[in-house]
Design a protein around this motif. Structure first.
Motif, PDB file in Angstrom:
ATOM      1  N   SER A   1      -0.094   9.207  -4.182  1.00  0.00           N
ATOM      2  CA  SER A   1       0.922   8.788  -3.221  1.00  0.00           C
ATOM      3  C   SER A   1       1.447   9.966  -2.407  1.00  0.00           C
ATOM      4  CB  SER A   1       2.096   8.122  -3.950  1.00  0.00           C
ATOM      5  OG  SER A   1       1.702   6.906  -4.542  1.00  0.00           O
TER       6      SER A   1
ATOM      7  N   ILE B   1      -2.849   0.764  -3.904  1.00  0.00           N
ATOM      8  CA  ILE B   1      -2.537  -0.576  -3.387  1.00  0.00           C
ATOM      9  C   ILE B   1      -1.114  -0.626  -2.834  1.00  0.00           C
ATOM     10  CG2 ILE B   1      -2.112  -2.966  -4.096  1.00  0.00           C
ATOM     11  CD1 ILE B   1      -4.522  -2.703  -5.967  1.00  0.00           C
ATOM     12  N   TYR B   2      -0.171  -0.003  -3.533  1.00  0.00           N
ATOM     13  CA  TYR B   2       1.205  -0.019  -3.039  1.00  0.00           C
ATOM     14  C   TYR B   2       1.327   0.756  -1.735  1.00  0.00           C
ATOM     15  CZ  TYR B   2       6.253   0.458  -2.774  1.00  0.00           C
ATOM     16  OH  TYR B   2       7.556   0.407  -2.335  1.00  0.00           O
ATOM     17  N   ASP B   3       0.699   1.934  -1.689  1.00  0.00           N
ATOM     18  CA  ASP B   3       0.863   2.838  -0.546  1.00  0.00           C
ATOM     19  C   ASP B   3       0.115   2.396   0.710  1.00  0.00           C
ATOM     20  OD1 ASP B   3       2.691   4.812  -0.924  1.00  0.00           O
ATOM     21  OD2 ASP B   3       1.261   6.455  -0.853  1.00  0.00           O
ATOM     22  N   PHE B   4      -0.995   1.686   0.530  1.00  0.00           N
ATOM     23  CA  PHE B   4      -1.818   1.360   1.694  1.00  0.00           C
ATOM     24  C   PHE B   4      -1.886  -0.136   2.015  1.00  0.00           C
ATOM     25  CE2 PHE B   4      -3.323   5.498   0.293  1.00  0.00           C
ATOM     26  CZ  PHE B   4      -3.369   6.201   1.487  1.00  0.00           C
ATOM     27  N   ILE B   5      -1.431  -0.989   1.074  1.00  0.00           N
ATOM     28  CA  ILE B   5      -1.496  -2.434   1.320  1.00  0.00           C
ATOM     29  C   ILE B   5      -0.118  -3.080   1.252  1.00  0.00           C
ATOM     30  CG2 ILE B   5      -2.454  -4.628   0.521  1.00  0.00           C
ATOM     31  CD1 ILE B   5      -4.869  -3.115  -0.534  1.00  0.00           C
ATOM     32  N   LEU B   6       0.572  -2.910   0.128  1.00  0.00           N
ATOM     33  CA  LEU B   6       1.849  -3.591  -0.053  1.00  0.00           C
ATOM     34  C   LEU B   6       2.967  -2.996   0.795  1.00  0.00           C
ATOM     35  CD1 LEU B   6       1.801  -4.130  -3.941  1.00  0.00           C
ATOM     36  CD2 LEU B   6       1.084  -5.710  -2.134  1.00  0.00           C
TER      37      LEU B   6
ATOM     38  N   PRO C   1       2.678   0.014   3.257  1.00  0.00           N
ATOM     39  CA  PRO C   1       2.037   1.149   3.931  1.00  0.00           C
ATOM     40  C   PRO C   1       3.044   2.054   4.624  1.00  0.00           C
ATOM     41  CG  PRO C   1       1.685  -0.891   5.145  1.00  0.00           C
ATOM     42  CD  PRO C   1       2.280  -1.280   3.834  1.00  0.00           C
TER      43      PRO C   1
END
Length: 272
Positions: free
Chosen positions: A90, A230-235, A237
């Motif tokens: 992250s 997934i959190y940093d780039f999808i949920l 960003p």
């Protein structure tokens, strides 16, 4: 990296991870091993106790919450290589700090387990909290369990410590502690719950048993990495340029060490 290595705050953070890991493992594994001691019945007969999963899960969760509250403002209170990897991906910490944290966490776990080995030397068949696959659970199934429980933990960590959020009014350490407890409630029956590779490493070293030990590194690391990405780039960003963010890998977070030129600036475990 060399400049970061010279910062007092850097070494305070590493020492905090080491000491907090000792206390975390001592409390949590101590609770798990304590249930193995026989207790006298009203008839003065010695009876053994079956494992109390709720007690052990709460011990792990409350120990993490306590240590996070104690040293979160110094090191971020990762206390888990999978969490450290998630924070690295992250772009929250440097590569050097991630390496030193993982080393400190593993050494702290070994020291704590060694202390417990002396305290619980009278326990018959003492495994020192060693993680192992339950009967009927294959290596692949155990790996899947570890991936999933660590995924939910690291997703919780990166979400509640996201500095862009201003909607969190409760206790962040408690939220993370509950996530740890939840993971243990799920996984103990399958693998003993090895969502913390350093904790698993300490037990394996003292017990001198590394059978299936790779599961308790590969699973948590995959779960932690997946959650962070997934959190940093999808949920959720981030709008900042990736190139600028990757500079953290070599220089560390500016606000950790150079805030108003103060080497004592600390990373708070709360949203900003």
């Amino acid at each position: 990296m060399a400049s970061e290595f010279k910062k007092k705050a850097f070494w305070r953070a590493v020492i905090a991870e080491f000491l907090a890991m000792i206390m975390f493992v001592f409390i949590s594994i101590g609770a798990a091993l304590g249930i193995s001691f026989p207790i006298p019945s009203p008839l003065n007969e010695t009876n053994g106790r079956t494992q109390d999963i709720v007690k052990v899960s709460l011990a792990f969760g409350l120990a993490i919450a306590t240590m996070a509250q104690s040293v979160g403002h110094i090191s971020g209170a990762h206390l888990n290589p999978a969490v450290t990897l998630g924070c690295l991906l992250s772009c929250q910490i440097s590569i050097l700090k991630a390496i030193m944290y993982i080393i400190a966490q593993c050494l702290g776990a070994v020291v704590a387990t060694a202390i417990l080995s002396g305290i619980t030397s009278s326990v018959e068949g003492n495994s020192f909290g060693l993680n192992s696959l339950s009967a009927g659970v294959s290596a692949g199934q155990g790996l899947g369990v570890e991936i999933m429980v660590t995924f939910q933990l690291v997703l919780c960590v990166v979400a509640v410590t996201d500095r862009r959020r201003h909607d969190i009014s409760g206790s962040i350490p408690l939220a993370i502690g509950l996530s740890v407890a939840l993971g243990h409630l799920i996984a103990i029956d399958y693998t003993g719950c090895g969502m913390n590779p350093a904790r698993s490493f300490g037990s394996a070293v003292i017990a001198k048993n590394f059978q299936h030990h790779w599961i308790f590194w590969v699973g948590p690391m995959i779960g932690g990495a997946a959650a962070a990405i997934i959190y940093d780039f999808i949920l959720a960003p981030r709008t900042s340029d990736l190139t600028d963010r990757l500079k953290v890998w070599t220089n560390g977070q500016v606000e950790e060490y150079e805030l108003d030129g103060d080497d004592n600036a600390r990373m708070e475990m709360k949203p900003k």
